[in-house]
Design a protein around this motif. Structure first.
Motif, PDB file in Angstrom:
ATOM      1  N   HIS A 131     159.864  20.037   0.835  1.00 34.87           N
ATOM      2  CA  HIS A 131     159.843  21.371   0.415  1.00 34.87           C
ATOM      3  C   HIS A 131     158.645  21.861  -0.151  1.00 34.87           C
ATOM      4  O   HIS A 131     157.767  20.766  -0.520  1.00 34.87           O
ATOM      5  N   PRO A 171     164.128  16.089   3.354  1.00 35.74           N
ATOM      6  CA  PRO A 171     164.020  17.721   3.098  1.00 35.74           C
ATOM      7  C   PRO A 171     162.878  17.820   2.088  1.00 35.74           C
ATOM      8  O   PRO A 171     163.036  18.418   1.208  1.00 35.74           O
ATOM      9  N   TYR A 230     161.786  15.727  -6.088  1.00 32.36           N
ATOM     10  CA  TYR A 230     162.913  15.350  -5.316  1.00 32.36           C
ATOM     11  C   TYR A 230     164.018  14.700  -6.070  1.00 32.36           C
ATOM     12  O   TYR A 230     165.117  14.067  -5.331  1.00 32.36           O
TER      13      TYR A 230
END
Length: 461
Positions: free
Chosen positions: A461, A459, A50
């Motif tokens: 993922h 976020p 990230y």
């Protein structure tokens, strides 16, 4: 859980003093095998994930851009139940789905006699030994991860380190001690595993699962197909063993482990010390399991008992333990020849396949893999909802949670910024108990000292 790693930790302390905010673990070995059973070997450095960690203005937790944290609980604050203050030494933890859409975080407290940390308050019907200060507390959250309640789940146990979940949604908390009644003021023997029912702790009570052994437990993992429970032992003089417990009532639900069973210790023919193996991918067939003569260790510690002329297999600092891909994985946090190990290493992950009776060294950590990277002393490891790993460090200097993708790419996920040392000699508490909500949207994690439980969202993922 904390202990002194091999000598190169001094270099890590130097790195911490320079204010480095992005670090990496070096991994060698079949990292993808942890997720998909493949045998591809690779060595990976920091990167991907990230992105770099962003310094936290509040000085609590550095995270990648777009991620944020909330502090759910802090040592010393009043619990919502009114039972007393939040205990210290936050250690192993699990997120367990509860009734009515709620989520329970069952959290261990590794309280030792005389350590000055707030103890787990005694609670009626939930206290094993009133003279012991360890145990578990429980945070109950709603569907938005808002704290609804915080209370005692079990009390009167000692040095509750890690543990593990069961397939029937309870938590097995482990005492990392083998102190008997009379030692340290205890009124009962310690060194047991206890079951905690997060939906109603009074249904589980405070009953030791004596057949599972009395020794310095670290963590457990349950085979969801057979109900066999694997157990790690973090001990020295001599080093600990790796065990399996074959319950008389496998997969029987809450309370079934009280029915008894057989405790056995692992013997790898020709391998008395796991640290002697340095090459990822090295495999050993014909693993044997030897009955433990006296699981209650009435006279002699379990690891010191007679296992026959062939001996037994040992390892320094056996820590995390988890189940995945038809195998049990367990962590050796480090080994040092200066402490009596056969060789030095900065962390290993081993894989045992019950159906093949085969043990394989899957991953090696640390500076010996790549001297440019400071990763070492893996402790708790959890599988993420996205199929990767989260690894909690327990070494000296800076402390991180590292992620590992399914492809073996390693990246920093969090760094502890709570300095419990001085500006000149900073010190940071280890991370522990990383666990994910069932929906995968939140990672919960503990900072051991000062005891802090955080929820991390962003976020993913």
């Amino acid at each position: 859980m904390s202990a002194d790693p091999p000598e190169s930790a001094t270099r890590r302390q130097v790195l911490a003093r320079t204010g480095a905010t992005v670090a990496g673990i070096a991994f060698a070995g079949a990292v993808p095998e942890l997720f998909a059973g493949t045998a591809t070997a690779a060595t990976h450095g920091a990167g991907g994930g990230y992105g770099p960690l962003v310094p936290d203005p509040a000085g609590v937790l550095d995270l990648p851009k777009g991620f944020r944290y909330r502090i759910l609980s802090r040592e010393g604050a009043p619990m919502r139940s009114g039972q007393g203050a939040v205990p210290g030494s936050h250690d192993g933890m699990e997120a367990i789905r509860g009734s009515r859409g709620r989520l329970h975080l069952v959290r261990n407290h590794e309280i030792r006699p005389g350590d000055g940390k707030p103890p787990v308050p005694a609670a009626k019907g939930l206290t094993y030994d009133p003279a012991a200060g360890g145990g578990c507390t429980q945070l109950t959250l709603d569907q938005r991860d808002r704290l609804l309640d915080e209370r005692v789940a079990i009390a009167g146990t000692a040095v509750n380190c890690a543990g593990g979940p069961t397939p029937w949604r309870t938590w097995l908390t482990c005492e990392e001690t083998e102190a008997k009644a009379g030692a340290s003021g205890y009124t009962k023997d310690h060194g047991f595993i206890f079951e905690v029912d997060p939906d109603d702790p009074h249904r589980s009570g405070a009953v030791p699962l004596t057949a599972m052994g009395r020794f310095p437990h670290e963590a457990i993992a349950v085979d969801p197909r057979t109900g066999v429970v694997y157990e790690t032992e973090d001990a020295s003089k001599p080093f600990g063993l790796f065990y399996r417990f074959l319950p008389d009532k496998p997969l029987g639900g809450l309370g079934s482990l009280r029915a008894g069973g057989r405790l056995e210790a692992m013997r790898v023919p020709g391998l008395p010390d796991l640290s002697a193996v340095q090459e990822p991918g090295a495999a050993f067939a014909g693993v044997e399991w030897v009955p433990v003569p006296d699981p209650l260790a009435k006279q002699t510690s379990v690891r010191l008992q007679d296992y026959g002329a062939k001996g037994i297999t040992r390892s320094q600092k056996l820590e995390g333990c988890y189940w995945g891909d038809k195998a049990v994985y367990f962590v050796a946090s480090y080994a040092a020849k200066a402490s009596g190990s056969a060789a030095d290493h900065f962390g290993q992950v081993w894989k045992y396949e019950p159906h093949r009776h085969r043990l394989t060294l899957v991953v090696v950590f640390g500076p010996d893999t790549d001297i440019q990277l400071p990763g070492e002393s893996p402790d708790n490891i959890t599988i993420t909802p996205r199929g990767g790993l989260m690894v909690s460090e327990d070494g000296d200097g800076a402390q991180h949670v590292f992620g590992v993708t399914r492809g073996g790419e390693v990246y920093p996920m969090a760094r502890n910024r709570l300095n419990i040392g001085t500006e000149q000699s900073p010190e940071y508490g280890e991370f522990a108990g990383a666990t994910f909500s069932p929906n995968g949207r939140t990672m919960f994690v503990n900072i051991y000292t000062p005891g802090t439980t955080l929820a991390v969202t962003g976020p993913w993922h």
